[in-house]
Scaffold this active site. Structure first.
Site, mmCIF file in Angstrom:
data_model
loop_
_atom_site.group_PDB
_atom_site.id
_atom_site.type_symbol
_atom_site.label_atom_id
_atom_site.label_comp_id
_atom_site.label_asym_id
_atom_site.label_seq_id
_atom_site.Cartn_x
_atom_site.Cartn_y
_atom_site.Cartn_z
ATOM 1 N N THR A 70 43.368 5.607 51.751
ATOM 2 C CA THR A 70 44.033 6.211 50.593
ATOM 3 C C THR A 70 43.419 5.575 49.344
ATOM 4 O O THR A 70 43.230 4.359 49.282
ATOM 5 C CB THR A 70 45.571 6.092 50.649
ATOM 6 O OG1 THR A 70 46.109 6.727 49.494
ATOM 7 C CG2 THR A 70 46.059 4.647 50.720
ATOM 8 N N GLU A 71 43.060 6.438 48.363
ATOM 9 C CA GLU A 71 42.189 5.956 47.281
ATOM 10 C C GLU A 71 42.882 4.958 46.357
ATOM 11 O O GLU A 71 42.215 4.279 45.597
ATOM 12 C CB GLU A 71 41.606 7.119 46.478
ATOM 13 C CG GLU A 71 42.606 7.985 45.755
ATOM 14 C CD GLU A 71 42.754 9.338 46.441
ATOM 15 O OE1 GLU A 71 42.690 9.368 47.693
ATOM 16 O OE2 GLU A 71 42.940 10.343 45.734
ATOM 17 N N ASN A 72 44.203 4.871 46.437
ATOM 18 C CA ASN A 72 44.865 3.853 45.618
ATOM 19 C C ASN A 72 44.774 2.467 46.246
ATOM 20 O O ASN A 72 45.410 1.537 45.769
ATOM 21 C CB ASN A 72 46.324 4.240 45.311
ATOM 22 C CG ASN A 72 47.114 4.612 46.531
ATOM 23 O OD1 ASN A 72 46.633 5.298 47.424
ATOM 24 N ND2 ASN A 72 48.343 4.136 46.607
#
Lengths: 216, 229
Positions: free
Chosen positions: A54-56
């Site tokens: 997940t890019e966060n």
């Protein structure tokens, strides 16, 4: 993997998601975009060792959190609380996007407004004058993952094809999509043209007619 | 040199936060951490709002949610320009109103370029070529170059006068550890500002943090505010 798809009917969202999950290789590092692509997670066999990014800032993202598991510090890119899986890791944003841009992710699955026959993707902005532009990580994902899969309906509400000769919406990425999974079947973007893997809810000829495209 | 501002109670924490941002001037560029609510330094943002500096440029992934934190700061009209990747959300009505009525400027930056532009500022990189955004409206007017057959656009660093960051635990020399996905932009923003102000839940004595797990070394941290929660 859900009930077997019939070629006489269009695929449901869940059937499309199951088909994408089946095509994700064992051990792959995968990013699922916000919205419909998150459905793919429900069909992934975790025994095969697929790792969700997940890019966060997390690898090894698990399912949505429920009840006491909810932790405001542990969310996915859609800002939904999730859980971590064994072997998970956290990292900051520059590392997370270096991971994408550097070609370390095997697959990402994105939604789309339009995909062109050369793999151009439009999924961030309709170009409407009153729309507030917002891109998030879509452009980084589009050019970063080794394979970019799109999940969408083949036709818009007005009946127009979303698989097009040339995108009319502002682009997210140039020639970046490798496959388009739709309710009418899977379209592979190849140097020779767009290949329809199998048609659902319409014949290949009907789809050629309705999309106006020469499908291989 | 890191200053730790710790006062007892919630009121004390607010006073410490006020002290920590008391010198933010009008016109400052302020990097504010957080991805949605995770990692958003709400107590520091509230202090910045009370400080009343105007004409600010704020860099954040989003443009405020609901009516608190960054949204409350925007609502005061103190922010001239927002630099972010994803302003539009179901609960971004404060920003939406300001934008639609022409009272705030917006620079939309792809999320990875946003992070890397701050990383570059913190790492002393003059500018860099990124493949993200090539051929899209967000690359218009930017220098483009083909390297080994791939197209790239030139992206400039984003430097902050101040960074407001939320971490989990600090020691007294400013070493930081974060918590889960609340880490997000914190470590990068901490490197990219002239003055980095961090709020933490807890401060421990120097030597209590395992040097192997420190994420942000204290060299990047100027002020630590303890918020007790």
């Amino acid at each position: 993997m859900g009930e077997r798809a019939s070629t006489s009917e269009r695929l449901s969202k869940d059937q499309i998601a199951a088909m994408i999950a089946d095509d994700i290789p064992t051990g792959a590092f995968v990013n699922l975009g916000i919205g419909q692509p998150t459905l793919v997670a429900d069909h992934l066999d975790l025994e095969r060792g697929v790792v969700l990014h997940t890019e966060n800032g997390m690898l090894g993202m698990g399912r949505a959190a429920v009840g006491d598991e909810v932790d405001p510090d542990l969310i996915n890119a859609g800002k939904i609380p999730v859980v971590e899986t064994p072997g998970a890791s956290y990292f900051h944003h520059a590392d997370s996007f270096a991971m994408m841009r550097g070609g370390h992710l095997d697959v990402c699955v994105l939604g789309a407004f339009q995909v062109a026959v050369n793999g151009d993707l439009a999924n961030w902005h309709t170009g409407a004058p009153d729309a507030i532009p917002a891109v998030g990580g879509a452009m980084d994902l589009a050019i970063g993952a080794k394979d970019v899969f799109v999940m969408m309906t083949l036709f818009g509400k007005d009946g127009s094809s979303k698989l097009v000769r040339e995108c009319t919406y502002p682009l997210t990425g140039v020639a970046c999509v490798s496959r388009v999974y739709t309710d009418h079947g899977v379209f592979e973007i190849t140097p020779a043209g767009v290949r329809l893997r199998e048609a659902y809810g319409a014949t290949a000829d009907e789809l050629r007619h309705r999309t106006g495209l020469d499908l291989l | 040199m890191t200053t730790v501002l710790e006062r007892p109670g919630a009121e004390g924490a607010a006073t410490a936060a006020d002290e920590a941002v008391a010198d933010v001037p009008d016109g400052a560029t302020v990097l504010i951490g957080g991805f949605g609510a995770a990692g958003q330094p709400v107590e520091l943002i509230d202090a910045l709002r009370r400080r009343g500096a105007r004409d600010l440029t704020v860099v954040n992934n989003n443009a405020g949610n609901g009516d608190t934190g960054l949204a409350a700061l925007l609502a005061t009209g103190a922010v001239r320009k927002m630099v972010c990747s994803f302003p539009r959300q179901s609960d971004s009505w404060v920003f939406d109103d300001l934008y639609r009525s022409g009272r705030i400027e917006l620079e939309v930056v792809p999320q990875g370029n946003l992070a890397e532009r701050m990383r570059a500022a913190g790492a002393g990189i003059g500018a860099f070529f990124s493949p993200t955004g090539v051929g899209t409206p967000l690359a218009e007017g930017k220098e483009e170059r083909t390297i080994d057959g791939r197209r790239y656009v030139l992206e400039m660093p984003i430097r902050g006068d101040y960074a407001l960051v939320k971490a989990h635990v600090a020691d007294r020399v400013g070493n930081l550890v974060y918590r889960k996905t609340a880490r997000n932009f914190g470590p990068v923003m901490a490197t990219a500002a002239t003055t980095t102000v961090v709020q933490v839940s807890r401060v421990v004595e120097t030597g209590e943090l395992d040097p192997e797990v420190v994420v942000t070394p204290g060299i990047y941290v100027d002020r630590v505010v303890v918020t007790h929660g």
